[in-house]
Scaffold this active site. Structure first.
Site, mmCIF file in Angstrom:
data_model
loop_
_atom_site.group_PDB
_atom_site.id
_atom_site.type_symbol
_atom_site.label_atom_id
_atom_site.label_comp_id
_atom_site.label_asym_id
_atom_site.label_seq_id
_atom_site.Cartn_x
_atom_site.Cartn_y
_atom_site.Cartn_z
ATOM 1 N N ASP A 158 14.931 -0.104 0.322
ATOM 2 C CA ASP A 158 15.714 -0.173 1.553
ATOM 3 C C ASP A 158 16.793 -1.242 1.328
ATOM 4 O O ASP A 158 17.844 -0.960 0.767
ATOM 5 C CB ASP A 158 14.742 -0.499 2.692
ATOM 6 C CG ASP A 158 15.366 -0.467 4.075
ATOM 7 O OD1 ASP A 158 16.432 0.128 4.230
ATOM 8 O OD2 ASP A 158 14.789 -1.050 5.005
ATOM 9 N N GLU A 180 7.173 2.438 -6.593
ATOM 10 C CA GLU A 180 7.332 1.914 -5.235
ATOM 11 C C GLU A 180 7.604 3.064 -4.259
ATOM 12 O O GLU A 180 8.084 4.126 -4.653
ATOM 13 C CB GLU A 180 8.485 0.881 -5.267
ATOM 14 C CG GLU A 180 8.984 0.356 -3.951
ATOM 15 C CD GLU A 180 7.996 -0.479 -3.157
ATOM 16 O OE1 GLU A 180 6.899 0.022 -2.890
ATOM 17 O OE2 GLU A 180 8.358 -1.606 -2.750
ATOM 18 N N ASP A 181 7.294 2.863 -2.990
ATOM 19 C CA ASP A 181 7.510 3.922 -2.010
ATOM 20 C C ASP A 181 8.987 4.115 -1.675
ATOM 21 O O ASP A 181 9.508 5.213 -1.707
ATOM 22 C CB ASP A 181 6.675 3.686 -0.727
ATOM 23 C CG ASP A 181 6.914 2.321 -0.072
ATOM 24 O OD1 ASP A 181 7.685 1.498 -0.609
ATOM 25 O OD2 ASP A 181 6.305 2.074 0.988
ATOM 26 N N LYS A 199 0.813 -1.188 0.000
ATOM 27 C CA LYS A 199 0.000 0.000 0.000
ATOM 28 C C LYS A 199 0.865 1.265 0.000
ATOM 29 O O LYS A 199 0.373 2.357 -0.252
ATOM 30 C CB LYS A 199 -0.863 0.022 1.277
ATOM 31 C CG LYS A 199 -1.827 -1.114 1.395
ATOM 32 C CD LYS A 199 -2.504 -1.084 2.770
ATOM 33 C CE LYS A 199 -2.389 -2.427 3.395
ATOM 34 N NZ LYS A 199 -2.935 -2.471 4.772
ATOM 35 N N GLY A 200 2.166 1.100 0.300
ATOM 36 C CA GLY A 200 3.032 2.256 0.530
ATOM 37 C C GLY A 200 3.083 3.263 -0.602
ATOM 38 O O GLY A 200 3.278 4.451 -0.371
ATOM 39 N N LYS A 219 17.113 4.442 0.405
ATOM 40 C CA LYS A 219 18.071 4.415 1.521
ATOM 41 C C LYS A 219 19.268 3.607 1.049
ATOM 42 O O LYS A 219 19.385 2.419 1.370
ATOM 43 C CB LYS A 219 17.461 3.666 2.722
ATOM 44 C CG LYS A 219 16.584 4.465 3.635
ATOM 45 C CD LYS A 219 16.238 3.613 4.862
ATOM 46 C CE LYS A 219 14.905 3.962 5.439
ATOM 47 N NZ LYS A 219 14.455 2.993 6.454
ATOM 48 N N ARG A 240 0.221 6.664 7.359
ATOM 49 C CA ARG A 240 0.259 6.730 5.889
ATOM 50 C C ARG A 240 -0.329 8.029 5.346
ATOM 51 O O ARG A 240 0.027 8.493 4.274
ATOM 52 C CB ARG A 240 -0.529 5.563 5.277
ATOM 53 C CG ARG A 240 0.107 4.197 5.471
ATOM 54 C CD ARG A 240 -0.551 3.205 4.519
ATOM 55 N NE ARG A 240 -0.354 1.814 4.914
ATOM 56 C CZ ARG A 240 0.701 1.076 4.570
ATOM 57 N NH1 ARG A 240 1.654 1.599 3.830
ATOM 58 N NH2 ARG A 240 0.795 -0.173 4.965
ATOM 59 N N ASP A 269 4.281 3.641 6.184
ATOM 60 C CA ASP A 269 3.657 3.363 7.477
ATOM 61 C C ASP A 269 4.645 2.820 8.494
ATOM 62 O O ASP A 269 5.729 2.347 8.155
ATOM 63 C CB ASP A 269 2.560 2.299 7.306
ATOM 64 C CG ASP A 269 3.155 0.907 7.079
ATOM 65 O OD1 ASP A 269 3.984 0.758 6.153
ATOM 66 O OD2 ASP A 269 2.820 -0.027 7.833
ATOM 67 N N PHE A 304 14.084 5.526 10.077
ATOM 68 C CA PHE A 304 12.776 4.984 9.733
ATOM 69 C C PHE A 304 11.799 6.138 9.533
ATOM 70 O O PHE A 304 11.574 6.935 10.431
ATOM 71 C CB PHE A 304 12.269 4.006 10.789
ATOM 72 C CG PHE A 304 11.179 3.137 10.235
ATOM 73 C CD1 PHE A 304 11.496 2.026 9.454
ATOM 74 C CD2 PHE A 304 9.844 3.458 10.435
ATOM 75 C CE1 PHE A 304 10.493 1.244 8.892
ATOM 76 C CE2 PHE A 304 8.837 2.677 9.880
ATOM 77 C CZ PHE A 304 9.167 1.562 9.106
ATOM 78 N N VAL A 305 11.263 6.228 8.332
ATOM 79 C CA VAL A 305 10.397 7.367 8.001
ATOM 80 C C VAL A 305 8.949 6.921 7.777
ATOM 81 O O VAL A 305 8.687 5.776 7.416
ATOM 82 C CB VAL A 305 10.907 8.121 6.750
ATOM 83 C CG1 VAL A 305 12.251 8.766 7.020
ATOM 84 C CG2 VAL A 305 10.981 7.205 5.534
HETATM 85 P P1 IMP Z 1 13.217 -3.662 1.164
HETATM 86 O O1 IMP Z 1 12.742 -4.986 0.649
HETATM 87 O O2 IMP Z 1 14.090 -3.807 2.351
HETATM 88 O O3 IMP Z 1 13.847 -2.800 0.089
HETATM 89 O O4 IMP Z 1 11.977 -2.933 1.766
HETATM 90 C C1 IMP Z 1 11.065 -2.242 1.027
HETATM 91 C C2 IMP Z 1 9.810 -2.053 1.858
HETATM 92 O O5 IMP Z 1 10.094 -1.888 3.247
HETATM 93 C C3 IMP Z 1 9.126 -0.782 1.434
HETATM 94 O O6 IMP Z 1 8.220 -1.010 0.386
HETATM 95 C C4 IMP Z 1 8.455 -0.321 2.709
HETATM 96 O O7 IMP Z 1 7.161 -0.882 2.816
HETATM 97 C C5 IMP Z 1 9.316 -0.874 3.823
HETATM 98 N N1 IMP Z 1 10.214 0.159 4.393
HETATM 99 C C6 IMP Z 1 11.546 0.232 4.313
HETATM 100 N N2 IMP Z 1 12.039 1.300 4.945
HETATM 101 C C7 IMP Z 1 10.967 1.951 5.445
HETATM 102 C C8 IMP Z 1 10.809 3.166 6.227
HETATM 103 O O8 IMP Z 1 11.759 3.897 6.570
HETATM 104 N N3 IMP Z 1 9.540 3.489 6.549
HETATM 105 C C9 IMP Z 1 8.449 2.745 6.196
HETATM 106 N N4 IMP Z 1 8.551 1.620 5.463
HETATM 107 C C10 IMP Z 1 9.797 1.226 5.104
HETATM 108 MG MG MG Z 2 5.345 -0.974 4.537
#
Ligand code: IMP
Ligand code: MG
Length: 181
Positions: free
Chosen positions: A102, A98-99, A42-43, A130, A164, A158, A151-152
């Site tokens: 990370d 995508e939001d 949903k991000g 990030k 959100r 969220d 963490f944002v």
């Molecule tokens: P990844 O698989 O580690 O790249 O994570 C991606 C997902 O983690 C994103 O789509 C977010 O839903 C969540 N995420 C990562 N960092 C944050 C943050 O700082 N705040 C909120 N959600 C995050």
């Molecule tokens: Mg999330």
């Protein structure tokens, strides 16, 4: 809600301006092409809906929902499709919206999964990045902002399904999630 935030990282004005620039860039790059925008639920909802309105081309919208996090703030590395696309993307130009990237695990999985459906092209548009936390290499084609390892929340992002609807991005106070990290 405000008590849980330590500081605003990206204001509403800043993000609106940047989303407009991304829309203009995408409009130029995909001129004459049929584009399928895929929002990752949903991000990405806020970013997706603002970005779509800044793309001055006919687009098809579709959504995919994946889970990678649960309630914690660390990626589990396990990605599951909760809701798949409605459209067939074979032969289409696909842009994943995508939001945040990370660790990169979610997008890495998504790109592989969608590539196997044989789109003409596949690119990534991410609101936040990030880079310091990357575990797998992901090529982000369009990016809103690089952010530090904090963490944002807000603008779709969220913590445990909350925050959100904030119209800006802010840093969540570590004591809110400390026990989970
Ligand atoms: P990844 O698989 O580690 O790249 O994570 C991606 C997902 O983690 C994103 O789509 C977010 O839903 C969540 N995420 C990562 N960092 C944050 C943050 O700082 N705040 C909120 N959600 C995050
Ligand atoms: Mg999330």
């Amino acid at each position: 809600m405000e008590r849980d935030q330590s500081k605003i990282l990206i204001s509403q004005e800043e993000l609106t301006k940047r989303v407009r620039e991304l829309g203009q860039q995408i409009t130029r790059d995909y001129a004459g092409k049929e584009l399928v925008l895929i929002g990752v639920l949903k991000g990405a909802v806020m970013f997706f809906s603002d970005l779509a309105r800044e793309i001055k081309l006919p687009i098809v919208m579709d959504f995919i929902a994946v889970s990678s996090y649960g309630d914690a703030t660390h990626s589990s590395g396990v990605v599951r499709i909760l809701k798949d696309l409605d459209e067939i993307i074979e032969g289409k130009h696909v842009l994943i919206v995508e939001d945040i990237v990370d660790t990169g695990l979610t997008l890495n999985y998504l790109v592989d999964n969608l590539k196997s459906r044989k789109p003409s092209s596949i690119k990534i548009c991410c609101f936040l990045d990030k880079p310091s936390r990357r575990m797998v290499d992901v090529k982000v084609d369009y990016k809103g902002f690089d952010i530090p390892d904090e963490f944002v929340v807000g603008y779709g992002l969220d913590y445990a399904e909350k925050y959100r609807n904030l119209p800006y991005v802010s840093i969540l106070k570590p004591e809110i999630y400390e026990n989970n990290r």
